[in-house]
Design a protein around this motif. Structure first.
Motif, PDB file in Angstrom:
ATOM      1  N   THR A 181       0.811  -1.145  -0.070  1.00 22.69           N
ATOM      2  CA  THR A 181       0.010   0.089   0.054  1.00 22.69           C
ATOM      3  C   THR A 181       0.795   1.217  -0.052  1.00 22.69           C
ATOM      4  OG1 THR A 181      -0.142  -0.074   2.565  1.00 22.69           O
ATOM      5  CG2 THR A 181      -2.156  -1.116   1.222  1.00 22.69           C
TER       6      THR A 181
ATOM      7  N   GLY B 144      -4.274  10.160  -6.950  1.00 25.52           N
ATOM      8  CA  GLY B 144      -4.788   9.537  -5.818  1.00 25.52           C
ATOM      9  C   GLY B 144      -3.905   9.138  -4.777  1.00 25.52           C
ATOM     10  N   PHE B 145      -2.616   9.371  -4.684  1.00 21.26           N
ATOM     11  CA  PHE B 145      -1.551   9.203  -3.520  1.00 21.26           C
ATOM     12  C   PHE B 145      -1.756  10.099  -2.444  1.00 21.26           C
ATOM     13  CE2 PHE B 145       0.234   7.431  -7.585  1.00 21.26           C
ATOM     14  CZ  PHE B 145       0.861   6.375  -7.103  1.00 21.26           C
ATOM     15  N   HIS B 146      -1.745   9.362  -1.232  1.00 20.93           N
ATOM     16  CA  HIS B 146      -1.649  10.148   0.158  1.00 20.93           C
ATOM     17  C   HIS B 146      -0.403  10.257   0.507  1.00 20.93           C
ATOM     18  CE1 HIS B 146      -2.327  10.964   4.281  1.00 20.93           C
ATOM     19  NE2 HIS B 146      -1.438   9.962   4.824  1.00 20.93           N
TER      20      HIS B 146
ATOM     21  N   GLU C  85       1.074   6.637  -0.275  1.00 26.35           N
ATOM     22  CA  GLU C  85       0.057   5.529  -0.119  1.00 26.35           C
ATOM     23  C   GLU C  85      -0.774   5.647  -1.146  1.00 26.35           C
ATOM     24  OE1 GLU C  85      -0.268   4.226   4.423  1.00 26.35           O
ATOM     25  OE2 GLU C  85      -1.065   6.209   3.978  1.00 26.35           O
ATOM     26  N   LYS C  86      -1.290   4.321  -1.440  1.00 30.68           N
ATOM     27  CA  LYS C  86      -2.414   4.005  -2.531  1.00 30.68           C
ATOM     28  C   LYS C  86      -2.373   2.704  -2.532  1.00 30.68           C
ATOM     29  CE  LYS C  86      -4.042   5.201  -6.969  1.00 30.68           C
ATOM     30  NZ  LYS C  86      -3.697   5.684  -8.383  1.00 30.68           N
ATOM     31  N   ASP C  87      -3.318   1.884  -2.980  1.00 26.77           N
ATOM     32  CA  ASP C  87      -3.272   0.565  -3.219  1.00 26.77           C
ATOM     33  C   ASP C  87      -2.385  -0.005  -4.262  1.00 26.77           C
ATOM     34  OD1 ASP C  87      -5.201  -0.220  -1.307  1.00 26.77           O
ATOM     35  OD2 ASP C  87      -6.977   0.076  -2.355  1.00 26.77           O
TER      36      ASP C  87
ATOM     37  N   ALA D 122       0.805   0.678  -4.574  1.00 24.02           N
ATOM     38  CA  ALA D 122       1.489   2.100  -4.859  1.00 24.02           C
ATOM     39  C   ALA D 122       2.750   1.967  -5.517  1.00 24.02           C
ATOM     40  CB  ALA D 122       1.721   2.381  -3.602  1.00 24.02           C
TER      41      ALA D 122
ATOM     42  N   GLU E 265       1.475   1.570  -9.276  1.00 30.31           N
ATOM     43  CA  GLU E 265       0.840   2.488  -9.897  1.00 30.31           C
ATOM     44  C   GLU E 265       1.667   3.740  -9.944  1.00 30.31           C
ATOM     45  OE1 GLU E 265      -2.804   3.265 -10.325  1.00 30.31           O
ATOM     46  OE2 GLU E 265      -2.490   1.157 -10.715  1.00 30.31           O
ATOM     47  N   TYR E 266       2.791   4.092  -8.715  1.00 40.35           N
ATOM     48  CA  TYR E 266       3.697   5.086  -8.987  1.00 40.35           C
ATOM     49  C   TYR E 266       4.807   5.143 -10.239  1.00 40.35           C
ATOM     50  CZ  TYR E 266       6.461   9.094  -7.245  1.00 40.35           C
ATOM     51  OH  TYR E 266       6.951  10.185  -7.313  1.00 40.35           O
TER      52      TYR E 266
END
Ligand code: CMP
Length: 147
Positions: A4, A31-33, A78-80, A82, A85-86
């Motif tokens: 995550t 959508g990243f925290h 953070e992201k599902d 991650a 996605e990054y």
């Protein structure tokens, strides 16, 4: 199960170009925290340790010199899923091959000055995140009590 979080660096070229704001904006819009963040200057010994995996590569000395040449921003994102996605968001290591809409396409100056780093696996994300951040500096949206 995919992790995550991932770890990123905004590198000296992008920091000195005042690209921190626009890059963080792309990170948030996708959508990243931001779970941890700080602006630091790497010491040579730290940079050599962080990039030890590249120590036999011909670009190693230049890489160390560049990464210690000015301030860098380090962060945990953070992201599902991650890591994957990054890596999609930052694009190819070589900016000439980076896809449209990616951070490197927009902000990289060269292979060395490629604006940002992103972890390549969940295992390395944890190694790299804990290289720079203690547990009390990490703020997870998934579990604030335990990162
Ligand atoms: P990154 O993947 O963030 O961390 C290692 C860095 O080494 C990489 O980004 C590039 O900036 C740099 N790098 C990788 N390959 C080369 C290369 N062939 N020539 C110069 N720099 C490189």
């Amino acid at each position: 199960m995919a992790g995550t979080f991932t770890f990123t660096i905004i590198k000296p070229g992008a920091v000195s170009n005042e690209d921190i704001g626009p890059i963080l904006n792309m990170i948030n819009e996708n959508g990243f925290h931001i779970a941890a963040m700080k602006l630091i200057k790497l010491r040579t010994a730290q940079a050599k340790k962080f990039y030890a995996v590249h120590s036999e590569r011909p670009f190693y000395n230049d890489l160390i010199e560049f990464m210690t040449s000015g301030a860098i921003l380090v962060a945990i994102l953070e992201k599902d899923n991650a890591v994957e996605e990054y890596r999609k968001l930052i694009g190819n290591t070589d900016p000439l091959k980076a896809e449209e809409g990616t951070i490197r396409k927009k902000f990289a100056q060269s292979m060395q000055k490629n604006a940002v780093h992103g972890s390549d696996s969940d295992e390395n994300a944890e190694i790299e995140a804990s290289f720079f951040f203690s547990n009390s500096e990490r703020f997870s949206i998934f579990d604030v009590s335990d990162f």
